[in-house]
Design a protein around this motif. Structure first.
Motif, short mmCIF file in Angstrom:
data_model
loop_
_atom_site.label_atom_id
_atom_site.label_comp_id
_atom_site.label_asym_id
_atom_site.label_seq_id
_atom_site.Cartn_x
_atom_site.Cartn_y
_atom_site.Cartn_z
N ASN A 109 -3.19 4.09 5.50
CA ASN A 109 -2.17 3.04 5.50
C ASN A 109 -0.84 3.75 5.32
O ASN A 109 -0.67 4.47 4.34
N ARG A 135 0.67 19.28 -5.08
CA ARG A 135 1.40 18.13 -4.54
C ARG A 135 2.79 18.51 -4.02
O ARG A 135 3.36 17.82 -3.21
N LYS A 136 3.31 19.63 -4.54
CA LYS A 136 4.62 20.09 -4.05
C LYS A 136 4.52 20.71 -2.67
O LYS A 136 5.48 20.68 -1.90
N ALA A 194 0.92 10.99 -4.18
CA ALA A 194 0.67 12.33 -3.63
C ALA A 194 1.86 13.27 -3.82
O ALA A 194 1.81 14.42 -3.41
N THR A 195 2.92 12.77 -4.41
CA THR A 195 4.09 13.61 -4.69
C THR A 195 3.94 14.26 -6.07
O THR A 195 3.04 13.87 -6.83
N PRO A 196 4.82 15.18 -6.41
CA PRO A 196 4.67 15.83 -7.74
C PRO A 196 5.12 14.96 -8.91
O PRO A 196 5.29 15.46 -10.02
N ARG A 232 -8.33 12.94 -0.22
CA ARG A 232 -7.79 12.52 -1.53
C ARG A 232 -8.11 13.55 -2.62
O ARG A 232 -7.29 13.78 -3.51
N LEU A 240 -5.50 13.46 -5.63
CA LEU A 240 -5.33 12.04 -5.94
C LEU A 240 -6.55 11.50 -6.67
O LEU A 240 -6.44 10.56 -7.46
N ILE A 241 -7.70 12.04 -6.38
CA ILE A 241 -8.90 11.66 -7.11
C ILE A 241 -9.62 12.93 -7.54
O ILE A 241 -9.41 14.00 -6.97
N SER A 242 -10.45 12.77 -8.58
CA SER A 242 -11.11 13.95 -9.14
C SER A 242 -12.34 14.33 -8.31
O SER A 242 -12.89 13.50 -7.60
N LYS A 265 0.83 -1.21 0.00
CA LYS A 265 0.00 0.00 0.00
C LYS A 265 0.87 1.26 0.00
O LYS A 265 0.55 2.25 0.67
N CYS A 295 -5.76 16.44 -2.05
CA CYS A 295 -4.37 16.10 -2.41
C CYS A 295 -4.25 15.80 -3.91
O CYS A 295 -3.20 15.35 -4.37
N PRO A 338 -1.30 8.88 4.64
CA PRO A 338 -2.55 8.16 4.39
C PRO A 338 -2.90 7.23 5.54
O PRO A 338 -2.07 7.01 6.44
N LEU A 384 -0.03 19.58 -9.79
CA LEU A 384 1.39 19.32 -9.51
C LEU A 384 1.93 20.30 -8.48
O LEU A 384 2.72 19.93 -7.61
N LEU A 386 1.24 14.24 2.85
CA LEU A 386 0.10 13.36 3.14
C LEU A 386 0.55 12.15 3.95
O LEU A 386 1.51 11.48 3.58
N LEU A 410 -6.49 4.01 -6.26
CA LEU A 410 -6.77 4.30 -4.85
C LEU A 410 -8.13 3.81 -4.39
O LEU A 410 -8.31 3.47 -3.23
N LYS A 412 -18.30 14.68 -4.34
CA LYS A 412 -17.70 13.54 -5.01
C LYS A 412 -18.72 12.40 -5.06
O LYS A 412 -19.26 11.99 -4.03
N GLU A 462 -0.02 5.19 -2.52
CA GLU A 462 -0.74 6.44 -2.24
C GLU A 462 0.20 7.59 -1.89
O GLU A 462 0.07 8.67 -2.48
N ARG A 506 -4.88 7.05 -11.33
CA ARG A 506 -4.66 7.21 -9.89
C ARG A 506 -5.94 6.93 -9.11
O ARG A 506 -5.93 6.27 -8.08
N GLU A 507 -7.04 7.47 -9.62
CA GLU A 507 -8.30 7.33 -8.88
C GLU A 507 -8.69 5.86 -8.74
O GLU A 507 -9.11 5.42 -7.68
#
Lengths: 245, 332
Positions: B110, B101-102, A98-100, B71, B76-78, A91, B74, B108, B98, B106, A241, B35, A94, A237-238
């Motif tokens: 997990n 994210r810089k 989350a990084t660029p 998410r 990660l999801i739309s 895992k 961040c 998470p 981008l 995060l 996750l 969402k 994620e 990505r979506e």
């Protein structure tokens, strides 16, 4: 896409692979078999009665050498499958997502991390193979068969693109399944195109000369590019996750 | 039944605006963020602000949409609809994603560490991703590992670490590039009390450093101890406010006065005071009050003047748990 970022991922994966003995076995076993077993088989064929005629040895060796490509197509399966599925299992995707880093950088990194160890292992195996073959065929041929242009094209052009194809295919499969074994099982499908090439050469449909190898390499290169874009498109990505369990 | 959360929200809008103007600039702005996963609405028209340097706790039951919100923030999801900005950058915009994210870190739910790598290598990898120089990486890694008591174990594989150690390392990983905003998704869930305390103490340390933190949790005690403000989510935002204000808003504090005897004279004098929810049980009188200093002593004085003898005065306050259970229960 920044190559330096992809390289970072590859280097991290190399370190992780270093702790995975199973991946090392997969990497080492096939090159060892090829490099040791094939010269022994040729030696046996030369020594038995009636012995292998010198005129037939080059064509047999050219056909044999395609096994280096067959090997190169499934040696990276374990590593390539692990590189994505292993992240699923731990895992650890994620925080990485989350990084660029872009999708392309992540996937290129994963491709490099499976590609380079395979290439090094296969080149090492091929070097031992060539030395072994030269040792057993020199007395009957009167010259060193390897290296030659055919094996040069095969190792320097066809083998890298074949490995990349296998890796890309594994990455695509890995993004659809949940365990390394399933990913590897699907990846074995990569074995068949090269087996078909071998069989075609054996029944005389194609000759494994330099021109043919270059054409095959060109076709596989195009497939590589297509597979890279397909893998990037499928790396959502979506979905990773929310649907990967 | 659903009207109360809305009215509570209205009540706290005033409070939010007060904080919004009194503190630094807004770091996270969310407007009607929604969402949907196919037919399932995970987050519904969420609107809130988090100010720079603020610790915002996001409370809610499992499946309330907390992780989905993080998410989305961040990138990660739309999002399905609505808007959100982190430090002015718009989520959903590819270029801004981008940039977001810089500037975020995060952790998470997990931890997602590479188990085969050492603590040092895990942090070093992320330091390189964020383009920290060799010196910056060395300095940051040493600082965080020492702060978290992991420096001695820097070269040990993370796979051998306890859950608490992994959680701390995951927080260090998220902080390695000194992000403007830190998102923590259930950072103490599944930890034993000691490990949870260590992680909480570290978050409190970050709070002292004025780091903007968005904390997802369903641990009420944790939220109360750590957060400047709290939002309660159950697909839609039920309310926001400081922990203290939330407690006061959901129910006035209940005052219990124990007398030697409740006489008719005492009752008559209390009726003149128009106390809310006045009840009498045996020798106890009880009523709601939100103005402790003023009302309680007025009541005590009235009782004494009516000839009553006061034994004990007790104020029973509602807790954040009461607030949470009331709001979430009403929203089901």
């Amino acid at each position: 896409m920044r190559l330096s970022k992809a390289w970072l991922i590859a280097v991290r994966d190399f370190k992780i692979f270093g702790h995975q003995k199973n991946l090392w076995y997969a990497l080492i076993i096939f090159p060892v078999i090829i490099s040791v077993l094939f010269p022994i088989v040729i030696q046996y064929a030369i020594n038995r009665e009636p012995g292998l005629p010198a005129a037939r040895i080059p064509s047999i060796l050219d056909s044999f050498s395609i096994f280096l490509i067959i090997g190169a197509s499934f040696v990276p399966l374990g590593i390539a499958s692990y590189s994505i599925v292993g992240e699923k299992v731990e895992k650890s995707l994620e925080p990485l997502l989350a990084t660029p880093l872009t999708d392309g950088e992540i996937l290129l990194g994963k491709t490099i991390s499976a590609f380079l160890p395979t290439l090094v292992a296969m080149y090492t195996g091929a070097a031992v193979f060539m030395v072994g073959i030269d040792a057993v065929t020199y007395p009957i041929l009167g010259y060193y068969y390897y290296p030659n242009w055919t094996i040069g094209v095969l190792l320097l052009i066809l083998m890298p693109v074949a490995i990349i194809m296998s890796v890309e295919f594994s990455v695509i499969i890995s993004s659809r399944v949940n365990d390394v074994r399933s990913a590897s099982n699907f990846g074995i499908l990569m074995f068949f195109p090269f087996l078909a090439i071998y069989l075609a050469s054996q029944i005389g449909i194609i000759t494994l000369d330099i021109d043919t190898l270059l054409i095959i390499s060109g076709i596989i290169f195009v497939v590589d590019v297509i597979l890279f874009f397909v893998s990037t498109a499928m790396f959502r990505r979506e979905e990773i996750l929310t649907k990967w369990k | 039944m659903k009207s109360q959360p809305k009215s509570l929200s209205n009540l706290f809008n005033i409070h939010i605006r007060k904080i919004y103007h009194s503190q630094g600039s807004v770091m996270i702005e969310i407007e009607n963020l929604t969402k949907k996963f196919d037919s399932l609405t995970a987050v519904d028209t969420l609107s809130l602000h988090v100010n720079e340097g603020e610790v915002f706790g996001f409370l809610g039951p499992n499946g309330a949409g907390k992780t989905t919100t993080v998410r989305m923030l961040c990138c990660l999801i739309s999002k399905t609809s609505g808007n959100a900005r982190i430090s002015g950058y718009e989520i959903g915009n590819k270029e801004d994603s981008l940039k977001i994210r810089k500037i975020i870190g995060l952790v998470p739910d997990n931890v997602g560490l590479s188990e085969h790598l050492s603590a040092y290598d895990n942090l070093d990898f992320y330091g390189k991703i964020y383009d920290l120089t060799n010196d910056q990486r060395k300095e940051s890694i040493q600082r965080f590992l020492e702060m978290l008591g992991l420096w001695e174990k820097r070269n040990v594989s993370v796979g051998t670490f306890s859950k608490g150690m992994k959680q701390k390392l995951a927080i260090a990983r998220a902080l390695i590039h000194d992000p403007q905003v830190l998102f923590l998704d259930e950072p103490t869930s599944n930890l034993d009390p000691e490990a949870a305390k260590t992680v909480r103490d570290f978050i409190l340390e970050l709070k002292k450093q004025k780091k903007t933190i968005f904390l997802n949790t369903h641990n009420l005690d944790e939220a109360q101890r750590i957060c400047d403000r709290i939002g309660i989510l159950n697909t839609n935002l039920l309310t926001t406010g400081t922990p203290e204000d939330l407690e006061l808003a959901v129910r006035s504090r209940r005052t219990v006065i124990e007398l030697e005897q409740v006489t008719d004279e005492v009752l008559k004098s209390l009726q003149k005071l128009s106390l809310t929810n006045l009840t009498v049980e045996s020798n106890k009188i009880m009523f709601d009050t939100s103005d402790l200093d003023k009302k309680i002593w007025t009541v005590v004085a009235a009782i004494v003047l009516a000839g009553g003898h006061v034994n004990i005065v007790n104020v029973v306050g509602s807790t954040l748990e009461d607030v949470y259970l009331k709001l979430v229960g009403e929203n089901k």
